[in-house]
Design a protein around this motif. Structure first.
Motif, mmCIF file in Angstrom:
data_model
loop_
_atom_site.group_PDB
_atom_site.id
_atom_site.type_symbol
_atom_site.label_atom_id
_atom_site.label_comp_id
_atom_site.label_asym_id
_atom_site.label_seq_id
_atom_site.Cartn_x
_atom_site.Cartn_y
_atom_site.Cartn_z
ATOM 1 N N GLN A 33 0.837 -1.197 0.000
ATOM 2 C CA GLN A 33 0.000 0.000 0.000
ATOM 3 C C GLN A 33 0.875 1.252 0.000
ATOM 4 O O GLN A 33 2.010 1.236 0.479
ATOM 5 N N ASP A 34 0.335 2.334 -0.531
ATOM 6 C CA ASP A 34 1.097 3.574 -0.658
ATOM 7 C C ASP A 34 1.090 4.334 0.664
ATOM 8 O O ASP A 34 0.353 5.305 0.856
ATOM 9 N N VAL A 35 1.915 3.857 1.574
ATOM 10 C CA VAL A 35 2.079 4.498 2.876
ATOM 11 C C VAL A 35 3.581 4.631 3.138
ATOM 12 O O VAL A 35 4.389 3.910 2.548
ATOM 13 N N PRO A 36 3.977 5.571 3.993
ATOM 14 C CA PRO A 36 5.409 5.695 4.307
ATOM 15 C C PRO A 36 5.900 4.510 5.125
ATOM 16 O O PRO A 36 5.114 3.859 5.822
ATOM 17 N N PHE A 37 7.189 4.241 5.023
ATOM 18 C CA PHE A 37 7.771 3.197 5.861
ATOM 19 C C PHE A 37 7.793 3.717 7.297
ATOM 20 O O PHE A 37 8.310 4.806 7.560
ATOM 21 N N PRO A 38 7.252 2.947 8.269
ATOM 22 C CA PRO A 38 7.170 3.440 9.639
ATOM 23 C C PRO A 38 8.364 3.017 10.489
ATOM 24 O O PRO A 38 8.891 1.910 10.348
ATOM 25 N N LEU A 39 8.774 3.906 11.360
ATOM 26 C CA LEU A 39 9.813 3.607 12.342
ATOM 27 C C LEU A 39 9.283 3.922 13.729
ATOM 28 O O LEU A 39 8.643 4.957 13.943
ATOM 29 N N LEU A 40 9.548 3.048 14.662
ATOM 30 C CA LEU A 40 9.178 3.252 16.060
ATOM 31 C C LEU A 40 10.323 3.962 16.767
ATOM 32 O O LEU A 40 11.457 3.494 16.740
ATOM 33 N N ILE A 41 10.030 5.103 17.385
ATOM 34 C CA ILE A 41 11.049 5.780 18.182
ATOM 35 C C ILE A 41 11.022 5.170 19.586
ATOM 36 O O ILE A 41 9.971 5.100 20.217
ATOM 37 N N THR A 42 12.142 4.690 20.044
ATOM 38 C CA THR A 42 12.198 3.978 21.312
ATOM 39 C C THR A 42 11.894 4.903 22.486
ATOM 40 O O THR A 42 12.456 5.997 22.603
ATOM 41 N N THR A 43 10.999 4.452 23.350
ATOM 42 C CA THR A 43 10.670 5.126 24.601
ATOM 43 C C THR A 43 10.686 4.071 25.704
ATOM 44 O O THR A 43 10.701 2.865 25.419
ATOM 45 N N PRO A 44 10.672 4.479 26.960
ATOM 46 C CA PRO A 44 10.623 3.477 28.033
ATOM 47 C C PRO A 44 9.440 2.523 27.906
ATOM 48 O O PRO A 44 9.532 1.353 28.261
ATOM 49 N N ALA A 45 8.318 3.013 27.369
ATOM 50 C CA ALA A 45 7.127 2.180 27.285
ATOM 51 C C ALA A 45 7.195 1.133 26.183
ATOM 52 O O ALA A 45 6.549 0.095 26.271
ATOM 53 N N ASN A 46 7.982 1.399 25.132
ATOM 54 C CA ASN A 46 7.986 0.453 24.006
ATOM 55 C C ASN A 46 9.352 -0.167 23.748
ATOM 56 O O ASN A 46 9.578 -0.731 22.681
ATOM 57 N N SER A 47 10.264 -0.052 24.696
ATOM 58 C CA SER A 47 11.618 -0.565 24.480
ATOM 59 C C SER A 47 11.604 -2.075 24.276
ATOM 60 O O SER A 47 10.648 -2.764 24.629
ATOM 61 N N ARG A 48 12.684 -2.579 23.734
ATOM 62 C CA ARG A 48 12.809 -4.014 23.489
ATOM 63 C C ARG A 48 12.738 -4.800 24.798
ATOM 64 O O ARG A 48 12.353 -5.966 24.819
ATOM 65 N N PHE A 49 13.125 -4.146 25.880
ATOM 66 C CA PHE A 49 13.228 -4.835 27.170
ATOM 67 C C PHE A 49 11.923 -4.760 27.963
ATOM 68 O O PHE A 49 11.554 -5.697 28.656
ATOM 69 N N SER A 50 11.215 -3.633 27.841
ATOM 70 C CA SER A 50 9.986 -3.487 28.609
ATOM 71 C C SER A 50 8.815 -4.202 27.958
ATOM 72 O O SER A 50 7.824 -4.503 28.611
#
Length: 214
Positions: free
Chosen positions: A171-188
């Motif tokens: 679909q014609d949408v931009p490629f999304p990137l998640l900006i890391t925050t404490p709530a969405n970190s790889r560890f949390s």
């Protein structure tokens, strides 16, 4: 020593990029959670004691009533929306094509005023509003004759996952990137560990090219 990726270290001249970059506002550039918690205390509305405890874009059941009570306070509250602080690591050294935000309670023009006041790269602000989700708004932007985004950065994992699924299906949408925050970190939160992400906004152009050209 100042953080090289910190808001206070923003450059005098913006880097040119061949990518059209879109950024979310609240939680990506704007310290919304901090401002919300502080305002709740001022209003005498029981909510989290500290903004660092805010680890999801929804209220737990025991606080849900108070969460929505606060939105009544914030509706069209120009002072609140324009006085929110920038996040400490909101360092954007490149040109921005558009800002896309889900906020519907902020008065018209508050986002533009905040961006100018805090000296972020000038660009139009698109609000999702109540009738659409962010995916639909991003599709609308990319279908418009004036703006088209190659990459979009957001702090909400559910949004990034939805947009990435659409992108992966052509679909014609931009490629999304998640900006890391404490709530969405790889560890949390391990369920978000597979999402394309950046730890700092300054990394966006390089990271986007890496992911898109895989």
């Amino acid at each position: 020593m100042p953080d090289p990726f910190g808001y206070d270290n923003r450059p005098e001249t913006l880097q040119e990029t061949d990518l059209s970059i879109g950024l979310d506002l609240d939680g990506t550039l704007v310290a919304f959670a901090r401002g919300f918690v502080q305002k709740a205390k001022e209003e005498g509305v029981q909510y989290y004691d500290h903004y660092s405890v805010w680890n999801q874009w929804a209220a737990p059941d025991r606080l849900e009533k108070n969460f929505f009570k606060m939105w009544d306070v914030l509706e069209d509250n120009w002072e609140f929306w324009t006085r929110l602080d920038p996040l400490e690591k909101a360092y954007v050294p490149y040109e921005v094509t558009a800002y896309v935000t889900s906020r519907s309670s902020a008065p018209e023009g508050a986002g533009e005023h905040w961006i100018k006041k805090n000296e972020f790269p000038p660009a139009p602000v698109f609000r999702v509003g109540e009738a659409l989700n962010k995916l639909n708004r991003l599709m609308w932007i990319n279908d418009s004759p004036n703006e088209s985004l190659d990459v979009f950065v957001d702090d909400k994992a559910a949004t990034v996952r939805e947009v990435h699924t659409a992108w992966a299906h052509g679909q014609d949408v931009p490629f999304p990137l998640l900006i890391t925050t404490p709530a969405n970190s790889r560890f949390s939160n391990e369920k978000n560990s597979d999402l394309p992400r950046v730890d700092y906004l300054a990394e966006v152009p390089k990271a986007a090219r890496h992911y898109i050209n895989k």
